[in-house]
Design a protein around this motif. Structure first.
Motif: not given
Length: 341
Positions: A34-36, A43-48
């Protein structure tokens, strides 16, 4: 029964050590997966906000609308600015070239996200939402069977009449059998965690390969851009009288940077060394910094870290030297070399 066990007022059936280890391994796998997975998404999509949008579309089983990413947007701004300033001007031309490169990086970024989502994130998510949910369900059933078994043991201890005792013994045999069967089912599922680790290892290799491809593409794009920008006449940069200190090259080992001594004691080429080589008829040894594939028969292919002999040829482009390796000879790009003393 569970409360009584916690208070130490009832007997508790312990699971065997092997099963306990398997349960612990499964829980550990779930937590770190889950954490990874979550951090890879960041990392791949920084925009929440974009991540939430993608999550909603995924739950609705609909494809999220394609949006322009940051490198592509920056590239478009640069191209628009360069067009307005004038493609015939040095600055406008440079902006357009930089913009085109940024858009290529944006495309590579999009490909990295798609490949990583398919080959890395999806298998991890399938484990959390599929395999582990099944394990958790069977684990809960095992817990209930254990409580039933402990309750049967307690009733047998309290039984006094012969008839009640016989009934309790029959109940104990049934609950013991059900507990043993559920423990076996749970154990078989848990032993599959090792196969899960092996599968995730293959997925991790795919993720690393996708990143390697992405960074290699970006490096090549920027290397080509640097060569294009370096081909502009130097007078373009000297329109103002105010002098500005030159910015060091990204790699202090690339020819054209200031003279530095490497950790191995070799003196790295400086502009002075290079000019000396071009002015003299002698040859020098040079170490290859990166792999290079010859574009045609006049060039020499290179392998990183090999040492070749280089010399200048009158009339040759300033960005090239003549390289020699045994009986092989051909043009080699200066930016791929480190001249040695």
């Amino acid at each position: 029964m569970f409360t009584e066990e916690k208070l130490g007022q009832a007997e508790k059936t312990e699971l065997d050590a092997h099963l306990e280890n398997l349960l612990s391994k499964a829980e550990c796998t779930k937590i770190w997966t889950e954490k990874i997975m979550k951090q890879t998404e960041v990392l791949l999509q920084p925009n929440p906000n974009a991540r939430i949008e993608e999550f909603v579309y995924e739950k609705l089983d609909r494809k999220a609308p394609s949006r322009i990413n940051n490198p592509e947007l920056l590239g478009q701004y640069m191209i628009d600015a360069g067009t307005e300033f004038g493609p015939g001007t040095a600055y406008g031309n440079a902006l357009i070239k930089c913009g085109e490169t940024q858009k290529r990086i944006g495309t590579a970024d999009r490909e990295l996200i798609q490949t990583s989502a398919l080959n890395f994130l999806t298998p991890l998510r399938n484990f959390i939402e599929g395999d582990y949910k099944t394990i958790a369900k069977e684990r809960k059933l095992l817990q209930n069977k254990r409580l039933d078994l402990d309750a049967a043991k307690t009733r047998l201890k309290k039984a006094k009449a012969a008839e009640t005792k016989a009934s309790s013994e029959q109940e104990l045999r049934i609950t013991q059998s059900e507990f043993d069967r559920q423990a076996e089912i749970t154990r078989l599922l848990l032993e599959g965690i090792s196969s899960t680790h092996a599968h995730h290892l293959r997925c991790l290799n795919d993720f690393v390969e996708a990143q390697m491809t992405y960074y290699a593409q970006c490096y090549q794009y920027m290397l080509d851009l640097q060569k294009q920008l370096g081909s502009f006449p130097s007078s373009y940069c000297n329109n103002n009288q105010t002098s500005v200190a030159p910015v060091p090259s990204a790699s202090s080992n690339v020819i054209g940077s200031s003279t530095l001594t490497s950790t191995s004691g070799l003196v790295i080429a400086s502009p002075t060394n290079l000019n000396d080589l071009k002015e003299c008829s002698g040859s020098r040894k040079a170490r290859v910094l990166y792999d290079y594939d010859a574009a045609n028969s006049s060039e020499l292919s290179l392998l990183a870290d090999e040492v070749i002999t280089v010399f200048s040829v009158v009339g040759m482009d300033s960005d090239w030297l003549m390289g020699e390796r045994g009986n092989q000879k051909g043009r080699v790009p200066i930016t791929y070399l480190e001249l040695l003393n």
